[in-house]
Design a protein around this motif. Structure first.
Motif, mmCIF file in Angstrom:
data_model
loop_
_atom_site.group_PDB
_atom_site.id
_atom_site.type_symbol
_atom_site.label_atom_id
_atom_site.label_comp_id
_atom_site.label_asym_id
_atom_site.label_seq_id
_atom_site.Cartn_x
_atom_site.Cartn_y
_atom_site.Cartn_z
ATOM 1 N N ALA A 1 0.762 -1.321 -0.036
ATOM 2 C CA ALA A 1 -0.117 0.205 -0.115
ATOM 3 C C ALA A 1 0.684 1.135 0.193
ATOM 4 O O ALA A 1 1.915 1.284 0.433
ATOM 5 C CB ALA A 1 -0.744 0.003 1.341
ATOM 6 N N LYS A 2 0.391 2.240 -0.739
ATOM 7 C CA LYS A 2 1.106 3.540 -0.389
ATOM 8 C C LYS A 2 1.120 4.068 1.063
ATOM 9 O O LYS A 2 -0.018 3.725 1.689
ATOM 10 C CB LYS A 2 0.418 4.581 -1.599
ATOM 11 N N ALA A 3 1.900 4.762 1.417
ATOM 12 C CA ALA A 3 1.761 5.240 2.841
ATOM 13 C C ALA A 3 0.632 6.034 3.097
ATOM 14 O O ALA A 3 0.544 7.095 2.151
ATOM 15 C CB ALA A 3 2.948 5.910 3.153
ATOM 16 N N THR A 4 -0.223 5.544 3.766
ATOM 17 C CA THR A 4 -1.351 6.432 4.082
ATOM 18 C C THR A 4 -1.231 7.346 5.454
ATOM 19 O O THR A 4 -2.010 8.235 5.636
ATOM 20 C CB THR A 4 -2.558 5.652 4.296
ATOM 21 N N VAL A 5 -0.279 7.170 6.173
ATOM 22 C CA VAL A 5 -0.102 7.788 7.256
ATOM 23 C C VAL A 5 0.081 9.394 6.964
ATOM 24 O O VAL A 5 1.253 9.367 6.330
ATOM 25 C CB VAL A 5 1.038 7.481 8.466
ATOM 26 N N ALA A 6 -0.509 10.536 7.615
ATOM 27 C CA ALA A 6 -0.243 11.738 7.388
ATOM 28 C C ALA A 6 1.084 12.282 7.790
ATOM 29 O O ALA A 6 1.341 11.651 8.931
ATOM 30 C CB ALA A 6 -1.477 12.755 7.835
ATOM 31 N N ALA A 7 1.894 13.015 7.012
ATOM 32 C CA ALA A 7 2.940 13.429 7.630
ATOM 33 C C ALA A 7 3.256 14.837 6.982
ATOM 34 O O ALA A 7 2.715 15.125 5.966
ATOM 35 C CB ALA A 7 4.275 12.739 7.292
ATOM 36 N N PRO A 8 3.976 15.747 7.715
ATOM 37 C CA PRO A 8 4.498 16.754 7.012
ATOM 38 C C PRO A 8 5.429 16.644 5.981
ATOM 39 O O PRO A 8 6.210 15.692 6.227
ATOM 40 C CB PRO A 8 4.992 17.776 8.248
ATOM 41 N N TYR A 9 5.681 17.501 5.039
ATOM 42 C CA TYR A 9 6.664 17.194 3.931
ATOM 43 C C TYR A 9 7.302 18.675 3.732
ATOM 44 O O TYR A 9 6.816 19.612 3.997
ATOM 45 C CB TYR A 9 5.861 16.967 2.767
ATOM 46 N N TYR A 10 8.564 18.290 3.368
ATOM 47 C CA TYR A 10 9.409 19.336 2.999
ATOM 48 C C TYR A 10 9.521 19.477 1.549
ATOM 49 O O TYR A 10 9.605 18.361 0.677
ATOM 50 C CB TYR A 10 10.937 19.037 3.335
ATOM 51 N N LEU A 11 9.091 20.750 0.895
ATOM 52 C CA LEU A 11 9.100 20.830 -0.588
ATOM 53 C C LEU A 11 10.198 22.024 -1.021
ATOM 54 O O LEU A 11 10.609 22.884 -0.248
ATOM 55 C CB LEU A 11 7.879 21.223 -0.996
ATOM 56 N N ARG A 12 10.991 21.585 -2.230
ATOM 57 C CA ARG A 12 11.789 22.599 -2.655
ATOM 58 C C ARG A 12 11.279 22.724 -4.091
ATOM 59 O O ARG A 12 11.486 21.874 -4.708
ATOM 60 C CB ARG A 12 13.243 22.224 -2.227
#
Lengths: 432, 432
Positions: free
Chosen positions: A345-356
């Motif tokens: 399964a694709k990771a379903t747990v919500a997490a913050p992300y770093y975007l550049r």
């Protein structure tokens, strides 16, 4: 106790690289203590390698030589076949299968072989009353397989996290410590001989992904599923990412995470941000770390050398000593035939992300990005735009917790804004 | 594998405090996964405790009740006696002995009993074909006994270091973080219920010393020798020591260290300075850590919860699952009758020391101290004298590496200088 047979335990070793040589040294130099601990003599009877004449720093004249590892594995005088050749298929697999079919126990350091064929080999071992053990395949000298399979057997495992490729961690650490570019740190690691012949095994996350897939099987009673590991290498990580992450109190690690949820088996081996003050964040250089979270035990952290002659030979000998002592365990902690096929399964747990991303220097560019994220349900925690002297400006965003699906929607919508140059980089921030 | 008997494994549990209740919850709630992993059903048949009527949050009506733990331990329908009563002697020891004499396996969390009677109990177990296991006795949920006994069995162990009393680490952490005095931090820990009924078991280092003596036996093949542990509690540590240590890049921990040298078995459980950036230095709060150094594996670090219902019950269940799986190990990793009596030795490894003393405000006082140290062969690396407004001045000294014997000579000579007020505090700086 350990029901010691009074006969000696006879090893046949195939593959005489640094680890094989290390095992031979231990068996020779520690004969007395090994016998005292296991209740029986542990000895080497035969060896095999590609090149008989190479100087390996250990005397081989006491041992029978076999050119063919299959012949070694099936010798009448071999009780345990020690497979240290490597490679997911070919001679390693052929010899392992031959040994198991002959009812001989197998100790291997071969993560690729088990990641691809672990289920069938474990079934083969069981069908023939043999054991197949692989402590050395995961995180070098750290006794993580034993700890997880036996020590924590009273737990439901909730999550395992691991930094399990020392070369990647070395590169990322050198980028931070010396301000090197990825390319320069890679070249340095290469010059030190840290990289596999195919460097993508290391920096592409494949080697670490192999290891993660083995831990998942033990933790969740599932069949090894390496193809279900979401892999992303560290090649996307820039020195700017590392610097910015550090500014915000994070470090970037090639982090493996595995969880079993109602939706399936979520295995990721990707660059992630972790708090710089956490045990994982503090892991510098080539060292490995595995963090196991159990419903009873809470968080247990194991740290140690992930490679090298001594540490890997130590792990091989741990398995050999178990067999010598009569401690016979199922390969993945329960009968192989009872392991279930888990749906990836694709990771379903919500997490913050770093975007550049690079924003083009147009009025309202930032607003358009913010709007695109917002429409996908991704909200922004922090944003930084840096001064610049060309046509695009680097922009860093830390999102609030979001699902990977929502993030993918947002990333998919960014090109339509017409203000983002090139592909954004998105790294998960893992709560540890 | 694991040679599962198709019959169930029947536990009798004596002691129904938090850990006992935790074990009962695991056996009840995880019946299926335990059976899947071990190949047989694990069940509780009988329990014993001082007070039958206390509400422990678990239903006991399914189990036979025994007022007498000895009766419980010897019941025909008990395969494994789980001893969770505590106390080095008395009912715990009587019931353990009765179980072993009856050929029943024993799983215990009782570090005091094993520190004082480990050798005789291990011999008794072997004489009766039973196993005696104690993962829960050392460092709570961390699988250190298994890792050391089995996973690292191919190593000569060179040193073990451990922070193994969460209460002491909590007190020291609170002193640093909140600037509390030792007395205030102690009172806070007491209010939180962290202290044993006899607090000296915690803050005097006795509990942690018990644990260290058990690790020594496994590591070095020696008989448990708790009396040979040099014990010093944390009561001598002041907030000034903690602040000064932090200034110099160190943290103070109640650190156990064990080594076997040509002079004998060196076991110390004393407050030490460790580098603040090391894994031991970064260990804050009630968490435990054990660092094992093997000649092959290098340094392996294990970290986790050292106490509490879930973590301790997890360790108990690890032992129970081993027995269910047919994994039968000697108590201390080799036949008890082959363990040798090791002569206790004063630590001979040279180390730098941190010294704190009060100097009287007399001309030449510092010179006299420096001379006394120098005459004993102790040279000074760093020295700080603080401003003061009474008749004595606090002075801190970090020595170059010196032996404990030389240091003791120096400390013995200090009173003769006539300028040192009160007893100096000397803490070893352990290289980690």
């Amino acid at each position: 106790m350990s029901d010691p047979q009074q006969t000696s335990l006879r090893l046949g070793i195939a593959g005489l690289g640094t680890v094989g040589a290390g095992v031979i040294k231990i068996v020779r130099q520690k004969a007395n203590v090994l016998a005292q601990r296991s209740g029986r003599k542990v000895e080497i009877v035969a060896v095999s390698a590609r090149n008989r004449d190479k100087d390996r720093g250990v005397a081989l004249s006491d041992y029978a030589w076999e050119d063919d590892p299959v012949a070694l594995a099936t010798r009448d005088d071999v009780d345990v076949f020690v497979e240290l050749m490597g490679g997911s298929d070919g001679p390693a697999k052929a010899a392992t299968e031959a040994a198991l079919k002959a009812g001989k126990d197998v100790v291997t350091a071969n993560k690729a072989m088990l990641a691809h064929h672990g289920q069938e080999l474990a079934e083969l071992a069981e069908a023939n009353g043999a054991v197949l053990r692989f402590e050395a395949a995961v995180a070098g000298g750290i006794p993580i397989i034993k700890s997880l399979t036996e020590g924590l057997a009273g737990n439901d495992i909730e999550r395992i996290m691991g930094v399990m490729n020392g070369t990647c961690n070395y590169i990322l650490t050198r980028m931070e410590d010396a301000g090197l570019s990825y390319e320069d740190a890679f070249a340095e690691a290469d010059g030190l001989g840290y990289l596999e012949a195919d460097p993508n095994l290391d920096v592409g996350g494949i080697d670490a992904g192999h290891k993660l897939s083995l831990l998942s099987s033990i933790a969740f009673g599932t069949q090894v599923n390496f193809d279900g590991v979401e892999l992303e290498g560290i090649g996307c990580v820039t020195i700017e990412d590392i610097t910015q992450a550090a500014d915000m109190g994070y470090r970037i690690k090639l982090l493996g995470v595995t969880r079993l949820t109602g939706r399936g088996l979520e295995q990721t081996m990707t660059p992630c941000l972790v708090p710089a003050t956490s045990p994982l964040g503090q892991l510098q250089g080539g060292t490995n770390m595995v963090v196991v979270e159990g419903d009873q035990v809470g968080q247990v952290v194991l740290r140690g050398a992930g490679a090298g002659e001594g540490p890997t030979a130590s792990a091989v000998m741990g398995d050999v000593m178990d067999i010598a002592r009569g401690l016979r365990m199922s390969t993945f902690g329960q009968p192989a035939t009872s392991l279930v096929a888990a749906k990836p399964a694709k990771a379903t747990v919500a997490a913050p992300y770093y975007l550049r991303m690079s924003l083009e220097d147009k009025p309202g560019a930032m607003a358009k990005v913010a709007a695109a994220l917002g429409e996908a349900g991704v909200s922004i925690d922090r944003m930084r735009q840096y001064s610049h002297d060309d046509a695009t400006a680097p922009v860093l965003i830390v999102t609030h917790k979001t699902t990977r699906a929502a993030l993918d929607d947002a990333l998919g919508a960014l090109p339509e804004t017409g203000v983002v140059s090139g592909a954004p980089v998105a790294l998960r921030i893992e709560e540890v």
